[in-house]
Design a protein around this motif. Sequence first.
Motif, PDB file in Angstrom:
ATOM      1  N   VAL A 146       2.006  -0.067  -6.343  1.00 15.72           N
ATOM      2  CA  VAL A 146       0.906   0.038  -5.395  1.00 15.72           C
ATOM      3  C   VAL A 146       1.450   0.405  -4.018  1.00 15.72           C
ATOM      4  N   LEU A 209      -6.740  -2.391  -9.252  1.00 14.00           N
ATOM      5  CA  LEU A 209      -5.589  -1.507  -9.369  1.00 14.00           C
ATOM      6  C   LEU A 209      -5.957  -0.336 -10.277  1.00 14.00           C
ATOM      7  N   THR A 251      -2.841   3.325  -5.930  1.00 12.79           N
ATOM      8  CA  THR A 251      -2.020   2.817  -7.031  1.00 12.79           C
ATOM      9  C   THR A 251      -1.388   4.004  -7.745  1.00 12.79           C
TER      10      THR A 251
END
Length: 337
Positions: A146, A209, A251
């Motif tokens: 990330v 995410l 991400t």
Amino acid sequence: MPKMTMIEAIQNALDLAMGRDERVIVMGEDVGYFGGVFRCTAGLQKKYGRTRCFDTPISELGIVGAAVGMAAYGMRPCVEIQFADYMYPAYDQIVSEAARLRYRSAGEFTCPLVVRMPTGGGIYGAQTHSQSPEALFTHVAGLKTVIPSNPADAKGLLLSAIEDPDPVIFLEPKRLYNGPFDGHHDRPIVSWKKRDDGEVAEDYYRIPLGQAAIHRSGSALTIVTYGTMVHVAAAAADEAGIDAEIIDLRTLVPLDKPRIMESVRKTGRCIVLHEATFTSGYGAELAALIQKDCFYHLEAPVERVAGWDTPYPHAQEWDYFPGPARVIEAINRVMEA
């Protein structure tokens, strides 16, 4: 909503996570009494005590190794490595232990571990404080990677990372800690607290995410990027007067392929932009995916703009960074093709 710097947003996320779940601990070099080298953990030890936020020896291998064991037995450690450049002694623990634990144990154990690391240059830290090693992690099955580009995303993504059942590498662009850059200057353009994108909700929220964001909509071409380079891409598009669509990946793994492909199929032109070294940088993977999935929609070859293929050049730091000028050159090539 209040306006925060990225440092404040990260500290707020850690505070909320620790308050909601006693399994969450913060550990690393100088994260306790001092509050971290960039002050992202300031006040946490005072609030939660030395068993929840504590300093470790100067041993990245030991820090991550201990955290893997804690995670395997039900805790949720959030580790700080002072600079991404310092993670190499811990790389074996990250790759051989954390990333593979679920598979090796046939699902009996998981590793809910977050490894936070300031990444990239911009503080005149030379070679050992300025690297962008994200491609070393995106290559490893079992890891999520990330990189936020603004305070609100940093908070929401970090809370999601802490609650994830598997290991997450959380890279924080140090040039963005106190405000965005345009790639030419060694100071923020303006503090996050003076910008709309510095607004961060005080309450708890998560950003899933694997979901990219459209930083700016456009129809002429697509710029796929992340972290600091999101702001460089915006500055270049403004200067070039081009209606560019800027995709902020947020991400890297898991990657939001549908959003990327939808944009490139719409515009027919694409630039991939990152600060890390050109050869074998994460942009190569992006370019290959776009070329494969969007070949019949492309009006020009996919362009890549990245750092030099050299050891990090302290004396030429601000020439090494892809700035608006280099992005505009790529824009011109793509639009003229």
